[in-house]
Design an enzyme around this catalytic site. Structure first.
Site, short mmCIF file in Angstrom:
data_model
loop_
_atom_site.label_atom_id
_atom_site.label_comp_id
_atom_site.label_asym_id
_atom_site.label_seq_id
_atom_site.Cartn_x
_atom_site.Cartn_y
_atom_site.Cartn_z
N ASP A 477 0.84 -1.19 0.00
CA ASP A 477 0.00 0.00 0.00
C ASP A 477 0.88 1.26 0.00
OD1 ASP A 477 -2.29 1.54 0.15
OD2 ASP A 477 -3.05 0.61 1.98
N ASP A 547 -10.95 1.85 -2.98
CA ASP A 547 -11.47 1.63 -1.63
C ASP A 547 -12.99 1.69 -1.61
OD1 ASP A 547 -9.10 1.17 -0.44
OD2 ASP A 547 -8.90 3.12 0.52
C1 DGJ Z 1 -5.85 1.88 1.91
C2 DGJ Z 1 -6.22 0.66 1.15
O1 DGJ Z 1 -6.74 1.00 -0.09
C3 DGJ Z 1 -7.20 -0.17 1.96
O2 DGJ Z 1 -7.61 -1.29 1.21
C4 DGJ Z 1 -6.55 -0.57 3.25
O3 DGJ Z 1 -5.48 -1.43 2.98
C5 DGJ Z 1 -6.07 0.66 4.00
N1 DGJ Z 1 -5.26 1.51 3.18
C6 DGJ Z 1 -5.31 0.26 5.22
O4 DGJ Z 1 -4.73 1.31 5.85
#
Ligand code: DGJ
Length: 729
Positions: A477, A547
């Site tokens: 990430d 997300d």
């Molecule tokens: C952003 C990501 O897109 C989410 O899926 C998740 O992993 C969060 N960060 C965790 O902090």
């Protein structure tokens, strides 16, 4: 095939699908002639006719009346009478910015060269691609330019990049080095790009180009969800299945600029490359610099044709080979079930339920190393919080492995919070400007990946987790843009190199990890799709798309990204209802149908599902496993539908014997017409059986008349049709 004509003044690059033609005027000036549908043999058609225009710049060429003001330069510069957007700008030690490259030679080679330190499309066998190298030079400025053009033996793709060499005795500064510049004939075009934001990625935007420069860009340090490093110019009536498309996509994960200029006479120049506002590169005598790769894509078959070119290229020649054709595991991700509040008990319990429904990979997302249940702390040391997970990651991994699943772990390697030991020990490892408090993003700073020591630390840290045999998968990430872009390790005269050096550093870490541990599946992520780009896809076989897990919103996001990326590279999860981002209530079936053509996963608290729902999920996963091989390998289509109350996608297997169609009815609408939903890409000679309803139709029937959608009184209802070749055809 690359052929030279007219005493080697013209070169024709072709593969039966497309042609790309260039000309050397007076042995000096490299000019563009054509990019488009293949021509059998180029004999000189379309040569421009120049005529005298008053008050134009004048040039002593054998062709009368040439003015550089409208000359179709293949790789333009500024200062010679061409006032349109330049592809190259160099400053000499004297401060002079003039450069005037002249053609020197061209040659061909089989295969596709790599680009030092950068991800690039590859040819596994030399015979499947051919590359043209063109050398131009300005001896006064001391700069030599190598232009590369690769064509594969099929599909409408040309790959371009440049190498710049300092052949002089003084240091020069590169200010702008675009990866591709393309001249298009004067006619009307639409400009197509993807814009968005966090949870609203990949929206298509289309407008008619007008005089002047139209541009999209990122200066956020990564490719960004605000704009994607992609631009296409379309003939105005282009739709999903017809029309001319000229597209460019940059294989790069940092700042970019994509622009089109319509000049005074209506000719169009399109470019893509590193963003010159955040780029500079010092080149000492003898040194070279290579640009990221630009993918040029021409389709005469509309936007689906463009997408098929990109999908084919990325699936076969960009994604990590070891995963490109391997069935992707169905995963359960802990994020929306636990957020930061993870615990061994929860992991064990969810894993037990996951095993029962056929999940193959359990992913422990953020939270496992945090001192509390927020994003405020602990980022950078990468030590498991044993109050949350007694026995640490090894214990969690053991539990998952014992249940016969793979174990995946979330990291945000590039970020760091101020409370960590790492920050206390190495404050200079952070991007910052002395005297100023660095800007935080999600409570984090960013590590300076331009520093070798920082990269070594990250490689060692990730290596330790992988070596212990604990993890089979990494979710990589990255949750904030780059600010305070300064490296304490870089000399003053090179400060403008940091944005690019950061990306090169990221690629270095990724290539060391994937080189040493090719079996570890990596999923790219950046607050969803903020760094979903072809550069990352060279290292990570799949990318978290957004997300936003609301199935309705996902139809737009997945349609947008499907313009460019094969469905297998796009993570699509079934989450809980009401949806956490939108509050929308959508049936479990629709949530599954919207995800199943892509890289299927689940991201919900299985405890919040009833036993009946878990049974349904188990059946979904079993069904997906029985079809994923041909789905992952098939051809994806976006369909034009009778009205925008519907979204329709399909995947047709490579051998055209199976087809899965998903149609989303957004709202139940009593005013609806009896719309037909026509299929695409089937074999017209073949008969197909509707696997659920039993009817048999000809492929030609399904493509010309299509299907009528039953009346179902339900919002967000998904219809699916699975057609299989009827046995007797
Ligand atoms: C952003 C990501 O897109 C989410 O899926 C998740 O992993 C969060 N960060 C965790 O902090």
């Amino acid at each position: 095939m690359i052929t030279f004509h007219q005493n080697k003044q013209i070169v024709h690059i072709t593969n039966q699908t497309i042609s790309y033609v260039m000309e050397v005027v007076d042995g000096t000036y490299l000019a563009h002639r054509y990019f488009g549908k293949a021509i059998r043999a180029y004999r000189g058609a379309g040569a421009p006719i120049y005529f005298k225009r008053s008050y134009n710049t004048e040039h002593d060429l054998s062709i009368p009346h040439v003015s550089f003001d409208d000359f179709p330069f293949e790789y333009p510069v500024r200062g010679n009478g061409d006032f349109r957007i330049p592809a190259l700008a160099v400053t000499q030690e004297s401060g002079i910015t003039h450069i005037c490259p002249a053609f020197k030679r061209w040659s061909c080679q089989q295969g596709k060269p790599e680009i030092t330190g950068l991800p690039a499309v590859f040819a596994e066998k030399k015979e499947e691609a051919e590359t043209l190298e063109i050398v131009c030079e300005d001896a006064i400025a001391g700069v030599r330019i190598y232009l590369y053009y690769t064509i594969f033996d099929e599909m409408g793709i040309i790959l371009r990049h440049q190498k710049i060499e300092n052949i002089g005795t003084q240091t020069v500064k590169l200010q702008n080095v675009q990866s591709a510049s393309l001249e298009l004939p004067a006619q009307q075009y639409d400009f197509l790009s993807l814009y968005g934001s966090h949870t609203k990625e990949a929206n298509c935007e289309r407008f008619s180009v007008h005089h002047g420069v139209q541009r999209i860009e990122s200066v956020r340090g990564s490719s960004s969800p605000q704009h994607h490093p992609f631009v296409a110019l379309l003939s105005p009536k282009t739709d999903e299945t017809s029309g001319d498309v000229y597209a460019m996509h940059l294989v790069y994960s940092g700042n970019f600029l994509a622009q089109a200029e319509v000049d005074q006479f209506g000719s169009v120049r399109v470019q893509v490359g590193l963003h010159p506002d955040t780029f500079g590169w010092q080149l000492k005598p003898g040194e070279t610099f290579e640009t990221p790769e630009a993918v040029l894509n021409y389709s005469a078959e509309g936007l689906n044709g463009m997408s098929h070119n990109f999908h084919w290229l990325y699936h076969n020649h960009l994604l990590p080979r070891q995963f490109a054709r391997k069935p992707r595991p169905v995963l359960l991700n802990s994020w929306e079930a636990m957020y930061y509040d993870v615990s061994l008990d929860k992991i064990e319990h969810q894993a037990e339920l996951a095993k029962q429904i056929g999940i193959e990979l359990f992913v422990l997302d953020d939270g496992w190393f945090r001192s509390g249940n927020t994003s405020h702390t602990s980022m950078g040391d990468w030590e498991c919080n044993e109050n949350k997970i007694p026995g640490g990651i090894e214990k969690a991994a053991e539990i998952i492995h014992d249940k016969g699943m793979q174990f995946g772990l979330w990291f945000e390697p590039e970020a760091i919070t101020a409370d960590t030991k790492l920050y206390q020990q190495h404050p200079d490892w952070v991007l910052h400007i002395p005297g100023y408090e660095p800007v935080k993003g999600r409570h984090e700073y960013l590590l300076d990946l331009s520093q070798q020591e920082v990269r070594d630390y990250l490689v060692l840290m990730l290596d330790r987790y992988i070596q212990k045999g604990s993890i089979d998968y990494i979710k990589w990430d990255m949750n904030r843009p780059l600010t305070d872009v300064n490296s304490m390790a870089l000399e003053c005269s090179r400060k403008d190199e940091i944005s690019h050096r950061y990306v090169l550093g990221l690629y270095d870490v990724l290539s060391r990890i994937t080189g040493k541990h090719p079996h570890v599946l990596i999923e790219g992520c950046s607050s969803g799709g903020a760094r979903f780009d072809p550069g990352m896809l060279y290292y990570v076989a799949q990318n978290w798309t957004s997300d936003n897990t609301d199935a309705y919103e996902r139809t737009q996001i997945q349609s947008g990204y499907s313009m460019l990326y094969p469905p297998i590279s796009m993570g699509a999860h079934v989450s809980i209802t009401p949806n956490h981002q939108t509050g929308r209530v959508i049936s479990l079936d629709t949530r599954y149908q919207i995800a199943r053509l892509f890289n299927l996963g689940y991201e919900l608290d299985l405890d919040l599902c009833t036993p009946k729902e878990r049974e349904t999920i188990a059946a979904q996963i079993a069904e997906h496993k029985s079809m994923r091989k041909w789905l992952q390998d098939g051809r994806f289509y976006r369909h034009t539908v009778p009205n925008d109350n519907y979204v329709m996608w399909s995947i047709v297997s490579r051998n055209k014997e199976e087809c899965l169609v998903v149609i989303l009815q957004k709202l139940h609408n009593l005013l609806r017409s009896h719309g037909q939903f026509r299929l695409l890409g089937l074999n017209p000679q073949c008969d197909y059986r509707d696997a659920e309803r039993g009817e048999v139709y000809g492929g030609d029937e399904l493509m010309r008349l299509g299907l009528a959608i039953p009346l179902i009184k339900e919002d967000f209802h998904a219809f699916t049709f699975h057609f299989m070749k009827a046995e007797d055809t």
